[in-house]
Design a protein around this motif. Structure first.
Motif, PDB file in Angstrom:
ATOM      1  N   ALA A  12      63.040   3.656 116.617  1.00 36.42           N
ATOM      2  CA  ALA A  12      62.255   2.644 117.325  1.00 36.42           C
ATOM      3  C   ALA A  12      62.864   1.263 117.156  1.00 36.42           C
ATOM      4  CB  ALA A  12      60.821   2.649 116.815  1.00 36.42           C
ATOM      5  N   TYR A  16      56.297   1.629 116.097  1.00 35.79           N
ATOM      6  CA  TYR A  16      54.949   2.237 116.031  1.00 35.79           C
ATOM      7  C   TYR A  16      54.556   2.275 114.565  1.00 35.79           C
ATOM      8  CZ  TYR A  16      52.293   6.648 115.229  1.00 35.79           C
ATOM      9  OH  TYR A  16      51.441   7.626 114.788  1.00 35.79           O
ATOM     10  N   TRP A  17      53.454   1.622 114.235  1.00 36.08           N
ATOM     11  CA  TRP A  17      52.962   1.646 112.847  1.00 36.08           C
ATOM     12  C   TRP A  17      51.456   1.452 112.893  1.00 36.08           C
ATOM     13  CZ3 TRP A  17      55.320   3.653 108.934  1.00 36.08           C
ATOM     14  CH2 TRP A  17      54.906   3.394 107.627  1.00 36.08           C
ATOM     15  N   LYS A  19      47.469   3.721 113.694  1.00 33.32           N
ATOM     16  CA  LYS A  19      46.819   4.534 114.733  1.00 33.32           C
ATOM     17  C   LYS A  19      45.476   3.917 115.086  1.00 33.32           C
ATOM     18  CE  LYS A  19      48.699   8.423 112.090  1.00 33.32           C
ATOM     19  NZ  LYS A  19      49.778   9.046 112.835  1.00 33.32           N
ATOM     20  N   ASN A  25      45.758  11.276 117.203  1.00 37.23           N
ATOM     21  CA  ASN A  25      47.038  10.637 116.870  1.00 37.23           C
ATOM     22  C   ASN A  25      47.491   9.659 117.961  1.00 37.23           C
ATOM     23  OD1 ASN A  25      48.970  10.301 114.834  1.00 37.23           O
ATOM     24  ND2 ASN A  25      50.470  11.477 115.992  1.00 37.23           N
ATOM     25  N   SER A 107      60.397  13.771 112.062  1.00 37.43           N
ATOM     26  CA  SER A 107      59.341  14.523 112.734  1.00 37.43           C
ATOM     27  C   SER A 107      59.451  14.319 114.241  1.00 37.43           C
ATOM     28  CB  SER A 107      57.976  14.091 112.226  1.00 37.43           C
ATOM     29  OG  SER A 107      57.813  12.704 112.367  1.00 37.43           O
ATOM     30  N   SER A 145      53.330  14.396 116.267  1.00 40.35           N
ATOM     31  CA  SER A 145      53.864  13.211 115.594  1.00 40.35           C
ATOM     32  C   SER A 145      54.114  12.143 116.656  1.00 40.35           C
ATOM     33  CB  SER A 145      55.169  13.555 114.869  1.00 40.35           C
ATOM     34  OG  SER A 145      55.646  12.417 114.176  1.00 40.35           O
ATOM     35  N   GLY A 146      53.610  10.941 116.415  1.00 35.86           N
ATOM     36  CA  GLY A 146      53.667   9.901 117.444  1.00 35.86           C
ATOM     37  C   GLY A 146      55.075   9.667 117.988  1.00 35.86           C
ATOM     38  N   SER A 147      56.037   9.542 117.082  1.00 34.80           N
ATOM     39  CA  SER A 147      57.402   9.225 117.520  1.00 34.80           C
ATOM     40  C   SER A 147      58.006  10.362 118.355  1.00 34.80           C
ATOM     41  CB  SER A 147      58.285   8.924 116.308  1.00 34.80           C
ATOM     42  OG  SER A 147      58.178   9.963 115.353  1.00 34.80           O
ATOM     43  N   ARG A 150      58.433  10.152 122.193  1.00 35.34           N
ATOM     44  CA  ARG A 150      59.564   9.429 122.789  1.00 35.34           C
ATOM     45  C   ARG A 150      60.815  10.293 122.871  1.00 35.34           C
ATOM     46  NH1 ARG A 150      58.064   4.993 118.578  1.00 35.34           N
ATOM     47  NH2 ARG A 150      59.738   6.129 117.546  1.00 35.34           N
ATOM     48  N   SER A 200      55.485   8.576 106.718  1.00 34.84           N
ATOM     49  CA  SER A 200      55.022   7.522 107.628  1.00 34.84           C
ATOM     50  C   SER A 200      53.539   7.661 107.959  1.00 34.84           C
ATOM     51  CB  SER A 200      55.879   7.485 108.896  1.00 34.84           C
ATOM     52  OG  SER A 200      56.208   8.757 109.331  1.00 34.84           O
ATOM     53  N   THR A 201      53.033   8.900 108.083  1.00 39.81           N
ATOM     54  CA  THR A 201      51.605   9.073 108.408  1.00 39.81           C
ATOM     55  C   THR A 201      50.729   8.418 107.331  1.00 39.81           C
ATOM     56  OG1 THR A 201      52.161  11.197 109.422  1.00 39.81           O
ATOM     57  CG2 THR A 201      49.828  10.775 109.001  1.00 39.81           C
ATOM     58  N   MET A 204      51.337   4.466 107.152  1.00 36.85           N
ATOM     59  CA  MET A 204      50.679   3.616 108.159  1.00 36.85           C
ATOM     60  C   MET A 204      49.155   3.610 107.996  1.00 36.85           C
ATOM     61  SD  MET A 204      51.311   5.558 111.832  1.00 36.85           S
ATOM     62  CE  MET A 204      53.045   5.875 111.690  1.00 36.85           C
ATOM     63  N   MET A 251      56.825  -4.932 110.504  1.00 33.22           N
ATOM     64  CA  MET A 251      56.248  -3.650 110.076  1.00 33.22           C
ATOM     65  C   MET A 251      56.335  -3.528 108.555  1.00 33.22           C
ATOM     66  SD  MET A 251      57.766   0.156 110.673  1.00 33.22           S
ATOM     67  CE  MET A 251      58.129   0.697 109.018  1.00 33.22           C
ATOM     68  N   ASP A 291      63.295   2.132 109.006  1.00 32.45           N
ATOM     69  CA  ASP A 291      62.049   2.892 109.182  1.00 32.45           C
ATOM     70  C   ASP A 291      61.390   3.186 107.833  1.00 32.45           C
ATOM     71  OD1 ASP A 291      61.896   3.224 112.150  1.00 32.45           O
ATOM     72  OD2 ASP A 291      63.964   3.798 111.747  1.00 32.45           O
ATOM     73  N   ALA A 292      60.639   4.271 107.760  1.00 33.16           N
ATOM     74  CA  ALA A 292      59.893   4.567 106.535  1.00 33.16           C
ATOM     75  C   ALA A 292      60.802   5.221 105.502  1.00 33.16           C
ATOM     76  CB  ALA A 292      58.689   5.444 106.874  1.00 33.16           C
TER      77      ALA A 292
HETATM   78  C1  DP6 Z   1      58.509   3.855 111.048  1.00 31.74           C
HETATM   79  O1  DP6 Z   1      55.805   9.321 114.260  1.00 31.74           O
HETATM   80  O2  DP6 Z   1      56.408   9.815 111.863  1.00 31.74           O
HETATM   81  O3  DP6 Z   1      59.471   5.641 112.297  1.00 31.74           O
HETATM   82  O4  DP6 Z   1      52.485   9.999 114.184  1.00 31.74           O
HETATM   83  O5  DP6 Z   1      51.896  10.027 111.777  1.00 31.74           O
HETATM   84  O6  DP6 Z   1      53.665  11.574 112.632  1.00 31.74           O
HETATM   85  P1  DP6 Z   1      52.970  10.233 112.788  1.00 31.74           P
HETATM   86  O7  DP6 Z   1      54.066   9.114 112.456  1.00 31.74           O
HETATM   87  P2  DP6 Z   1      55.593   9.022 112.836  1.00 31.74           P
HETATM   88  O8  DP6 Z   1      55.840   7.463 112.575  1.00 31.74           O
HETATM   89  C2  DP6 Z   1      57.036   6.818 112.880  1.00 31.74           C
HETATM   90  C3  DP6 Z   1      57.062   5.498 112.196  1.00 31.74           C
HETATM   91  C4  DP6 Z   1      58.372   4.754 112.284  1.00 31.74           C
HETATM   92  C5  DP6 Z   1      58.412   3.832 113.501  1.00 31.74           C
HETATM   93  C6  DP6 Z   1      58.607   4.494 114.839  1.00 31.74           C
HETATM   94  O9  DP6 Z   1      59.272   5.546 114.938  1.00 31.74           O
HETATM   95  O10 DP6 Z   1      58.122   3.903 115.832  1.00 31.74           O
END
Ligand code: DP6
Length: 341
Positions: A12, A16-17, A19, A25, A107, A145-147, A150, A200-201, A204, A251, A291-292
């Protein structure tokens, strides 16, 4: 009822950080990412009425417990999306072509590949991923998983903010295909990990619950996204890099201000930031992100990527470097009895 799919990881540039709906999710902020060539997960899903339980093999090792339960819930989700009242148990085998031990296992590529493979395996007709399917698959992947939402897309893509309670309110959308800005490079300094990171879950959630800096991070995200989209459309790497650097640092600032603090940054990470700022003074185009985990990353150009990689490699704590180009979106590799990892 078997299929193999591949998905590449993504990094990213607008993070994304947090929910705004834990159950569905849904992200609290919009994000923008670059899908990377060469770093991919390949996953085989095989549904078999003769099996009594789901099984998961990750990089040749059997996995049980919560990671397996998460995969099972995701397979249920895919079956529901396809209108199936129930599904046979599944054997899932997955392989990353980048070392999991280096802490780069993502993830994002995992849930994107799982979503595509499971959908292809359960679909009555061959899955042809058109734009509409890609959107549906992205919504499914996001719930894993949010990322991952994409990684359905190649090149640069955006994941929107969710509306609580509405499962389809956040999906990935394509911005530029991987061939549209071929000059982009992402350099990763693979850093040692002395300690296990907070995932990361959890990271955040804890940030959102305890950090006084989380609300300002969320408030700044829409204008960061708008600036990043404008920079991408103009192919303006300096402008995109500036947004990426501040989004990542904000972040991390929000995580650092959590109680107790979440500290992903290590010495090598911070050194990476300083190295890039030094290179910029010498006319190199390179911007920091992270990232994390501890690995410093740089957004740069094809011409400057080797210089940036050499500078990262010289940082104590950086073991090796990876230079990645823009990569493709998730895809089906094979279906039917012959499909194998
Ligand atoms: C720091 O997608 O791993 O990489 O939705 O809880 O599975 P969950 O989280 P995840 O978070 C990614 C966080 C990040 C920033 C990003 O990829 O946007």
């Amino acid at each position: 009822m078997r299929a193999v799919a591949e998905a590449n990881t993504n990094i990213a540039l607008v993070k994304y950080w947090g929910k705004n709906d834990d159950t569905l999710n849904l992200p609290a902020v919009p994000s923008l990412s670059l899908t990377l060539d060469g770093l991919r997960t390949r996953t085989e899903v095989s549904f078999d009425a003769g099996e009594s339980a789901d099984t998961l093999i990750l990089n040749e090792a059997a996995v049980a417990g919560e990671p397996l339960a998460k995969v099972s819930r995701h397979l249920d989700r895919v079956a529901r999306e396809l209108g199936l009242p129930s599904r046979p148990r599944a054997r899932v085998r997955s392989h990353n072509n980048f070392p999991t031990a280096a802490g780069l296992a993502s993830s994002a590529s995992a849930f994107a590949a799982l979503t595509v493979a499971a959908t292809a395996a359960l679909s009555p007709a061959p899955l042809h991923i058109d734009d509409s399917w890609r959107g549906r698959l992205s919504i499914l992947a996001r719930q894993g998983s949010g990322s991952a939402a994409r990684s359905l897309f190649g090149g640069l893509s955006v994941l929107g903010t969710g509306t609580p309670g509405q499962v389809d309110s956040a999906r990935g959308t394509p911005l530029l295909a991987e061939t549209d800005w071929p000059d982009l490079r992402l350099v990763i300094g693979v850093a040692t990990e002395a300690q296990k990171d907070t995932g990361s879950t959890d990271g955040m959630r804890h940030t959102a619950a305890t950090s006084p800096y989380f609300a300002p991070f969320v408030a700044a995200a829409p204008s960061d996204l708008a600036a990043a989209i404008a920079a991408v459309r103009a192919r303006n790497l300096e402008a995109l890099g500036q947004v990426a650097e501040r989004s990542a640092l904000r972040m991390h600032a929000s995580a650092l201000a959590a109680d107790p603090a979440i500290v992903y940054l290590r010495g090598a990470t911070i050194e990476g930031l300083h190295v890039l700022r030094g290179l910029r003074k010498g006319g190199i185009t390179a911007y920091f992100t992270c990232d994390a985990g501890p690995h410093p990353k740089a957004l740069t150009t094809a011409a400057d990527a080797d210089r940036v990689a050499a500078a990262f490699a010289a940082i104590p704590g950086v073991l090796r470097t990876i230079v990645a180009r823009p990569g493709p979106g998730a895809r089906v590799i094979a279906t039917g009895q012959e499909a194998a990892l």
